[in-house]
Design a protein around this motif. Structure first.
Motif, PDB file in Angstrom:
ATOM      1  N   GLU A 281       7.044  15.158 -14.565  1.00  0.00           N
ATOM      2  CA  GLU A 281       6.609  16.405 -13.957  1.00  0.00           C
ATOM      3  C   GLU A 281       5.343  16.224 -13.113  1.00  0.00           C
ATOM      4  O   GLU A 281       5.128  16.938 -12.144  1.00  0.00           O
ATOM      5  N   SER A 282       4.504  15.272 -13.515  1.00  0.00           N
ATOM      6  CA  SER A 282       3.218  15.086 -12.849  1.00  0.00           C
ATOM      7  C   SER A 282       2.728  13.667 -13.116  1.00  0.00           C
ATOM      8  O   SER A 282       3.344  12.918 -13.886  1.00  0.00           O
TER       9      SER A 282
ATOM     10  N   ILE B   6       2.118   9.018 -16.693  1.00  0.00           N
ATOM     11  CA  ILE B   6       1.286   8.079 -17.450  1.00  0.00           C
ATOM     12  C   ILE B   6       1.541   8.223 -18.945  1.00  0.00           C
ATOM     13  O   ILE B   6       1.659   7.234 -19.675  1.00  0.00           O
ATOM     14  N   LYS B   7       1.657   9.457 -19.397  1.00  0.00           N
ATOM     15  CA  LYS B   7       1.885   9.703 -20.828  1.00  0.00           C
ATOM     16  C   LYS B   7       3.170   9.040 -21.310  1.00  0.00           C
ATOM     17  O   LYS B   7       3.234   8.464 -22.398  1.00  0.00           O
ATOM     18  N   GLN B   8       4.220   9.080 -20.487  1.00  0.00           N
ATOM     19  CA  GLN B   8       5.513   8.537 -20.901  1.00  0.00           C
ATOM     20  C   GLN B   8       5.542   7.008 -20.912  1.00  0.00           C
ATOM     21  O   GLN B   8       6.213   6.403 -21.752  1.00  0.00           O
ATOM     22  N   LEU B   9       4.824   6.370 -19.973  1.00  0.00           N
ATOM     23  CA  LEU B   9       4.970   4.922 -19.803  1.00  0.00           C
ATOM     24  C   LEU B   9       3.754   4.100 -20.220  1.00  0.00           C
ATOM     25  O   LEU B   9       3.872   2.875 -20.335  1.00  0.00           O
ATOM     26  N   ASN B  10       2.627   4.740 -20.439  1.00  0.00           N
ATOM     27  CA  ASN B  10       1.418   3.973 -20.717  1.00  0.00           C
ATOM     28  C   ASN B  10       1.594   3.035 -21.919  1.00  0.00           C
ATOM     29  O   ASN B  10       2.060   3.441 -22.979  1.00  0.00           O
TER      30      ASN B  10
ATOM     31  N   ILE C  36       1.563   3.344  -8.821  1.00  0.00           N
ATOM     32  CA  ILE C  36       3.001   3.582  -8.682  1.00  0.00           C
ATOM     33  C   ILE C  36       3.257   5.046  -8.347  1.00  0.00           C
ATOM     34  O   ILE C  36       4.078   5.366  -7.493  1.00  0.00           O
ATOM     35  N   TRP C  37       2.525   5.951  -9.013  1.00  0.00           N
ATOM     36  CA  TRP C  37       2.723   7.379  -8.733  1.00  0.00           C
ATOM     37  C   TRP C  37       2.293   7.709  -7.292  1.00  0.00           C
ATOM     38  O   TRP C  37       2.973   8.487  -6.609  1.00  0.00           O
ATOM     39  N   ALA C  38       1.192   7.114  -6.854  1.00  0.00           N
ATOM     40  CA  ALA C  38       0.746   7.341  -5.471  1.00  0.00           C
ATOM     41  C   ALA C  38       1.798   6.840  -4.489  1.00  0.00           C
ATOM     42  O   ALA C  38       2.071   7.479  -3.457  1.00  0.00           O
TER      43      ALA C  38
END
Length: 508
Positions: free
Chosen positions: A209-210, A215-219, A279-281
């Protein structure tokens, strides 16, 4: 023949009678049970097909009930948000009243008292509304951890939307000659036959979602594989929220990573830590061209390994298994570049730490922010198979007073009341958007339930053709067997008169 030792006619009549009796018993069983297949001997192939259909029917029936539960969840959410709408409209009405210059300070204080009570009830709805003990608006902050030792499994397969080969050896065969397939890289490709052994990680259905959710899912998660020719050289990927000072900092097309090598005895472990923020950027830029988050994530892994493999100290090019990704796809392949070593190469969906040890658990990072609570996700199982397509993901309308701004709403002055009107307009828009989204989920689930019920009905009809007795047809068959039974008994009785004829001849 005039013989008395063997009454062959009686033997024959008795054999036929016994045969008809067995068939009659089967007919009685079918008529009494309603099934024409009561045991595997009745129809071995039909029984196998029927049992497979029964599994599907029962599973789909349960899936349809799951979906109906999902519909009920959506109805509970929509009902609560309907009341929220009424409460926001009432607060907006009061704010408009308070914005009028004819009100005294005491008038506005009375209005503020009513708004405070409505806000308190609004918060109570957020904190207490639940369906089957599942809170629908409240986000459990404790689920995010607090950096005080709370641990969670780092298995990459636990992340929604990510699939991976589950074995510990590179033993699955992968076809590299798919029609029209274009490969981005296949390492030492000249050594590959058309079919090689390998493993894979598939990011196709992964979403976030953001950036915070991403980050929360993959960290701290990742994967790891051993060398194709030995059991003491490893190469792994690890996703991190921030790069540390260890290892060599590299750049793979704008995505920063740490290349870190550790040696312990004869074991060499190479760990690539990839910065999730980069990666998100990259995804934010690439999504305009139609690329999915899964594709960008997969490409980042590929680019990182390409860059790391060029390091002078890296064992990748000489020892590590090969790797490949089909163009335009989000599945990353780890390939055994020498098939004869397939019993040695390993694959794990757990990352390695800096010392080269498999890292199974670490403290979660704390990302929870009441002003921007992440959406909680529920998965509705809408099929009998384990594939991701049989799960319907629902993002709950997680919210807090802080995220809505209602914790600071004041109407004690003209300007404050005017600001409150603007704020409540935004809140009403947000709730409308959430209600629309939940309504879309409900409509989808209702269509899913209709489809599941249709499949169950038609599969049941097909299974019935295999398993159920046609009572009229079987009754005709049963009547025929009864007639044959009477005929056989009569013939058996007649055959026993044969010896009597011989005896009369002897008497004469």
């Amino acid at each position: 023949k005039m013989v008395i030792q063997h009454n062959v006619q009686a033997f024959n009549a008795n054999r036929q009678l016994n045969k008809v009796e067995r068939e009659r018993e089967k007919s009685v069983e079918k008529l009494s049970s309603g099934y024409k297949v009561n045991r595997s001997a009745d129809d071995a192939a039909g029984l196998s097909i029927s049992e497979k259909m029964r599994k599907q029917i029962r599973g789909l029936t349960r899936a349809a009930e799951n979906v109906e539960d999902g519909v009920s969840l959506c109805q509970v959410i929509d009902g609560a948000m309907s009341e929220m709408h009424d409460m926001v409209n009432r607060m907006n009405e009061l704010s408009v009243q308070a914005a009028n210059g004819t009100n005294s300070e005491s008038d506005r204080s009375y209005i503020q008292d009513e708004i405070d009570n409505i806000v308190t009830e609004f918060d109570r709805i957020i904190e207490t509304t639940k369906f089957n003990e599942v809170y629908v608006f409240k986000y459990y902050q404790e689920n995010w951890g607090d950096n005080k030792g709370y641990s969670d499994s780092l298995d990459l397969r636990d992340v929604d939307g990510i699939e991976a080969w589950e074995g510990s050896k590179l033993s699955d065969y992968i076809d590299l000659t798919q029609s029209g397939a274009q490969w981005d890289s296949i390492g030492r490709v000249i050594m590959h036959p058309s079919r090689v052994k390998g493993a894979w990680v598939d990011f196709t259905n992964f979403t976030a979602e953001s950036e915070a959710d991403f980050i929360k899912q993959l960290n701290q998660r990742g994967f790891d594989s051993s060398c194709c020719q030995c059991t003491n050289k490893y190469y792994g990927i690890k996703f991190v929220s921030e790069l540390d000072s260890s290892g060599t900092v590299l750049d793979a097309n704008g995505v920063k990573l740490n290349y870190h090598m550790s040696t312990k005895g004869s074991r060499i472990s190479e760990v690539l830590k990839i910065n999730l923020k980069d990666i998100w950027a990259s995804y934010e830029k690439e999504k305009q061209s139609g690329k999915t988050l899964g594709e960008v994530l997969c490409e980042s892994v590929m680019n990182a390994i390409d860059i790391a493999g060029k390091q002078p100290s890296s064992n990748l090019t000489s020892h590590f298994t090969s790797y490949a990704k089909e163009q335009g796809k989000a599945r990353f392949y780890i390939l055994d570049n020498q098939n004869s070593y397939s019993n040695m190469s390993t694959f794990s969906t757990m990352p390695r730490d800096d010392s080269g040890e498999i890292e199974e658990n670490v403290p979660k990072i704390r990302l929870f922010d009441k002003r921007h609570p992440p959406k909680r996700k529920l998965a509705i199982q809408a099929g009998t198979d384990e594939i991701s397509g049989n799960k319907i993901n629902i993002s709950l309308p997680t919210m807090t007073l802080e995220s809505l701004g209602l914790n600071e709403i004041k109407v004690l002055s003209d300007s404050l009341a005017t600001n409150a009107i603007n704020l409540l307009t935004a809140v009403q828009k947000l709730i409308s958007e959430e209600r629309s989204r939940i309504g879309g989920y409900q409509n989808r689930l209702e269509h899913t339930a209709n489809n599941l019920n249709n499949v169950v009905e038609n599969t049941t009809a097909s299974e019935s053709m295999i398993r159920d007795t046609d009572m009229a047809d079987e009754m005709v068959r049963y009547s025929g067997k009864n007639i044959l039974m009477q005929s056989g008994q009569s013939m058996l009785s007649q055959s026993n008169t044969h010896t009597q004829r011989v005896m009369r001849l002897l008497e004469a």
